[in-house]
Structures are given as structure tokens and as C-alpha cells.
Design a protein around this motif. Structure first.
Motif, PDB file in Angstrom:
ATOM      1  N   TRP A   1     -16.991  -3.667  -0.034  1.00 44.37           N
ATOM      2  CA  TRP A   1     -17.914  -4.678  -0.543  1.00 44.37           C
ATOM      3  C   TRP A   1     -18.348  -5.522   0.634  1.00 44.37           C
ATOM      4  O   TRP A   1     -17.543  -6.170   1.285  1.00 44.37           O
ATOM      5  CB  TRP A   1     -17.222  -5.520  -1.586  1.00 44.37           C
ATOM      6  CG  TRP A   1     -18.111  -6.325  -2.462  1.00 44.37           C
ATOM      7  CD1 TRP A   1     -19.416  -6.645  -2.273  1.00 44.37           C
ATOM      8  CD2 TRP A   1     -17.736  -6.922  -3.701  1.00 44.37           C
ATOM      9  NE1 TRP A   1     -19.880  -7.400  -3.300  1.00 44.37           N
ATOM     10  CE2 TRP A   1     -18.868  -7.597  -4.209  1.00 44.37           C
ATOM     11  CE3 TRP A   1     -16.549  -6.974  -4.427  1.00 44.37           C
ATOM     12  CZ2 TRP A   1     -18.836  -8.303  -5.400  1.00 44.37           C
ATOM     13  CZ3 TRP A   1     -16.534  -7.677  -5.619  1.00 44.37           C
ATOM     14  CH2 TRP A   1     -17.681  -8.329  -6.094  1.00 44.37           C
TER      15      TRP A   1
ATOM     16  N   MET B   1     -16.315  -7.758 -11.747  1.00 42.72           N
ATOM     17  CA  MET B   1     -15.680  -7.779 -10.428  1.00 42.72           C
ATOM     18  C   MET B   1     -15.674  -9.191  -9.858  1.00 42.72           C
ATOM     19  O   MET B   1     -14.698  -9.626  -9.265  1.00 42.72           O
ATOM     20  CB  MET B   1     -16.389  -6.807  -9.480  1.00 42.72           C
ATOM     21  CG  MET B   1     -16.111  -5.358  -9.814  1.00 42.72           C
ATOM     22  SD  MET B   1     -17.036  -4.196  -8.798  1.00 42.72           S
ATOM     23  CE  MET B   1     -16.278  -4.421  -7.199  1.00 42.72           C
TER      24      MET B   1
ATOM     25  N   TYR C   1     -31.077  -0.297  -7.674  1.00 39.84           N
ATOM     26  CA  TYR C   1     -30.173   0.579  -6.932  1.00 39.84           C
ATOM     27  C   TYR C   1     -30.936   1.199  -5.774  1.00 39.84           C
ATOM     28  O   TYR C   1     -31.933   1.884  -5.973  1.00 39.84           O
ATOM     29  CB  TYR C   1     -29.653   1.700  -7.843  1.00 39.84           C
ATOM     30  CG  TYR C   1     -28.903   1.196  -9.044  1.00 39.84           C
ATOM     31  CD1 TYR C   1     -27.564   0.873  -8.953  1.00 39.84           C
ATOM     32  CD2 TYR C   1     -29.540   1.046 -10.271  1.00 39.84           C
ATOM     33  CE1 TYR C   1     -26.870   0.415 -10.059  1.00 39.84           C
ATOM     34  CE2 TYR C   1     -28.849   0.593 -11.385  1.00 39.84           C
ATOM     35  CZ  TYR C   1     -27.519   0.267 -11.275  1.00 39.84           C
ATOM     36  OH  TYR C   1     -26.829  -0.190 -12.357  1.00 39.84           O
TER      37      TYR C   1
ATOM     38  N   TYR D   1     -14.406   1.200 -10.138  1.00 37.33           N
ATOM     39  CA  TYR D   1     -15.522   2.139 -10.055  1.00 37.33           C
ATOM     40  C   TYR D   1     -16.782   1.450 -10.554  1.00 37.33           C
ATOM     41  O   TYR D   1     -16.772   0.806 -11.602  1.00 37.33           O
ATOM     42  CB  TYR D   1     -15.255   3.379 -10.930  1.00 37.33           C
ATOM     43  CG  TYR D   1     -14.063   4.174 -10.496  1.00 37.33           C
ATOM     44  CD1 TYR D   1     -14.206   5.227  -9.600  1.00 37.33           C
ATOM     45  CD2 TYR D   1     -12.790   3.880 -10.976  1.00 37.33           C
ATOM     46  CE1 TYR D   1     -13.117   5.976  -9.196  1.00 37.33           C
ATOM     47  CE2 TYR D   1     -11.689   4.624 -10.571  1.00 37.33           C
ATOM     48  CZ  TYR D   1     -11.856   5.660  -9.689  1.00 37.33           C
ATOM     49  OH  TYR D   1     -10.766   6.398  -9.276  1.00 37.33           O
ATOM     50  N   LEU D   2     -17.842   1.584  -9.777  1.00 38.47           N
ATOM     51  CA  LEU D   2     -19.159   1.072 -10.155  1.00 38.47           C
ATOM     52  C   LEU D   2     -20.121   2.241 -10.241  1.00 38.47           C
ATOM     53  O   LEU D   2     -20.113   3.117  -9.380  1.00 38.47           O
ATOM     54  CB  LEU D   2     -19.689   0.123  -9.080  1.00 38.47           C
ATOM     55  CG  LEU D   2     -19.301  -1.330  -9.127  1.00 38.47           C
ATOM     56  CD1 LEU D   2     -19.783  -2.031  -7.871  1.00 38.47           C
ATOM     57  CD2 LEU D   2     -19.851  -2.008 -10.349  1.00 38.47           C
TER      58      LEU D   2
ATOM     59  N   LEU E   1     -18.231   3.788  -5.500  1.00 36.04           N
ATOM     60  CA  LEU E   1     -19.521   3.880  -6.169  1.00 36.04           C
ATOM     61  C   LEU E   1     -19.641   5.314  -6.652  1.00 36.04           C
ATOM     62  O   LEU E   1     -19.402   6.255  -5.893  1.00 36.04           O
ATOM     63  CB  LEU E   1     -20.671   3.562  -5.220  1.00 36.04           C
ATOM     64  CG  LEU E   1     -20.822   2.112  -4.804  1.00 36.04           C
ATOM     65  CD1 LEU E   1     -22.051   1.948  -3.915  1.00 36.04           C
ATOM     66  CD2 LEU E   1     -20.924   1.197  -5.990  1.00 36.04           C
TER      67      LEU E   1
ATOM     68  N   PHE F   1     -15.579   2.130 -15.870  1.00 35.51           N
ATOM     69  CA  PHE F   1     -16.504   1.481 -14.957  1.00 35.51           C
ATOM     70  C   PHE F   1     -16.444  -0.036 -15.089  1.00 35.51           C
ATOM     71  O   PHE F   1     -16.276  -0.571 -16.181  1.00 35.51           O
ATOM     72  CB  PHE F   1     -17.949   1.950 -15.210  1.00 35.51           C
ATOM     73  CG  PHE F   1     -18.207   3.344 -14.734  1.00 35.51           C
ATOM     74  CD1 PHE F   1     -18.398   3.604 -13.391  1.00 35.51           C
ATOM     75  CD2 PHE F   1     -18.246   4.399 -15.625  1.00 35.51           C
ATOM     76  CE1 PHE F   1     -18.630   4.887 -12.941  1.00 35.51           C
ATOM     77  CE2 PHE F   1     -18.483   5.688 -15.188  1.00 35.51           C
ATOM     78  CZ  PHE F   1     -18.670   5.929 -13.841  1.00 35.51           C
ATOM     79  N   GLU F   2     -16.597  -0.689 -13.968  1.00 37.08           N
ATOM     80  CA  GLU F   2     -16.706  -2.138 -13.916  1.00 37.08           C
ATOM     81  C   GLU F   2     -18.172  -2.501 -13.719  1.00 37.08           C
ATOM     82  O   GLU F   2     -18.986  -1.659 -13.359  1.00 37.08           O
ATOM     83  CB  GLU F   2     -15.902  -2.702 -12.735  1.00 37.08           C
ATOM     84  CG  GLU F   2     -14.424  -2.457 -12.817  1.00 37.08           C
ATOM     85  CD  GLU F   2     -13.727  -3.322 -13.845  1.00 37.08           C
ATOM     86  OE1 GLU F   2     -14.274  -4.382 -14.230  1.00 37.08           O
ATOM     87  OE2 GLU F   2     -12.628  -2.944 -14.265  1.00 37.08           O
ATOM     88  N   THR F   3     -18.486  -3.757 -13.905  1.00 32.13           N
ATOM     89  CA  THR F   3     -19.804  -4.279 -13.573  1.00 32.13           C
ATOM     90  C   THR F   3     -19.621  -5.292 -12.453  1.00 32.13           C
ATOM     91  O   THR F   3     -18.497  -5.744 -12.185  1.00 32.13           O
ATOM     92  CB  THR F   3     -20.463  -4.970 -14.783  1.00 32.13           C
ATOM     93  OG1 THR F   3     -19.677  -6.109 -15.134  1.00 32.13           O
ATOM     94  CG2 THR F   3     -20.591  -4.020 -15.962  1.00 32.13           C
ATOM     95  N   LEU F   4     -20.703  -5.669 -11.819  1.00 33.51           N
ATOM     96  CA  LEU F   4     -20.601  -6.687 -10.774  1.00 33.51           C
ATOM     97  C   LEU F   4     -20.070  -7.996 -11.344  1.00 33.51           C
ATOM     98  O   LEU F   4     -19.308  -8.701 -10.683  1.00 33.51           O
ATOM     99  CB  LEU F   4     -21.961  -6.914 -10.116  1.00 33.51           C
ATOM    100  CG  LEU F   4     -22.445  -5.789  -9.216  1.00 33.51           C
ATOM    101  CD1 LEU F   4     -23.862  -6.068  -8.730  1.00 33.51           C
ATOM    102  CD2 LEU F   4     -21.518  -5.604  -8.030  1.00 33.51           C
TER     103      LEU F   4
END
Length: 140
Positions: free
Chosen positions: A133, A97, A52, A26-27, A118, A91-94
Motif C-alpha cells: 500500500w 481496510m 481502476y 484481498y482487494l 490485488l 474481499f475487503e474494500t478500501l
């Protein structure tokens, strides 16, 4: 006999590779955020854009987080949840990932994860978009 052995080895490798555990990530997509980032060849000549942003085209929506992009097919089901659900999401970050992507940059980004969502806050609900992605080979 050689064909049988090759076929057996090939199916064994495919089976082992397919059993790798893929995760759902999840982002956070914060469209109200005013942060900017620089995209382009260099910081000196790059373009300053909102971190964003969304672009709608025909039957797809492209979500941008700085240089990375994620595609939603409008036919896909969008899920909504109560805002309380945010506490349950990791949550993940870019950056995390990308690190999970491993050493090889030639692996398709989207093939690493089972699903990518997202998550966008909207009033007192959250909206979960199932996205892909975007890579050079999946440009929409």
C-alpha cells in the motif's frame, strides 16, 4: 542496572507489539470497469479518472483505485489460480481496510496487514498481485 531495566522494558514492548495478529487482505482490481472517480483537492476542481488503472515504470507497476495506490515490484512472484478460487476469497474494500487502520492516521498503511493482494480476473483465471500500500514515504 537502569540500562538493564530500560532494555528489558523496551524488549517487552517490542515483543508484545510484534505478536499482534496481522491478516492477509484481498482487494478486487477490475481494470475493465468503466467507473470513474474524482481525484484532487476538491470535487469542483478535481480530475476525473478511471477508478481502476495501472502505470508501469521500469521495474514497478503502480495500481490505482481512485485516490489510493498500491505498488508491485516486478521481481515479486505473481500467482495465478483458477477462477473457481474466487469463491474462497473474502474481499475487503478500501473503506474496511481504512477502518482496520485504527484511530491513528500516522501508522503506515502497509504495516497493518501481513500481506495485501490485488486480485484481477483475466479470462478464466485470476491473477494475484502481492502489493504494498503506497504512502507518501514509499512513493515509487
Amino acid at each position: 542496572m537502569k540500562k538493564f531495566i530500560y532494555l528489558f522494558i523496551y524488549s517487552l514492548i517490542c515483543n508484545i507489539h510484534s505478536q499482534e495478529k496481522k491478516e492477509t487482505v484481498y482487494l478486487l482490481f477490475d481494470s475493465k470497469n468503466k467507473k470513474t472517480c474524482i481525484i484532487g483537492e476538491s470535487n469542483k476542481y478535481g480530475e476525473i479518472v478511471k477508478k481502476y488503472r495501472k502505470e508501469e515504470r521500469k521495474n514497478r507497476i503502480t495500481f490505482f483505485i481512485c485516490k489510493e495506490s498500491f505498488v508491485l515490484d516486478k521481481k515479486d512472484k505473481i500467482d495465478t489460480c483458477d477462477i473457481k478460487y474466487l469463491n474462497k476469497i473474502k474481499f475487503e474494500t478500501l473503506q474496511t481496510m481504512e477502518s482496520k487502520r485504527g484511530v491513528s492516521k500516522y501508522v503506515f498503511k502497509n504495516s497493518i496487514f501481513e500481506k495485501i493482494y490485488l486480485v484481477e480476473k483475466y479470462k478464466d483465471i485470476i491473477i494475484k498481485y502481492p502489493v504494498i500500500w503506497n504512502t507518501d514515504s514509499t512513493q515509487y
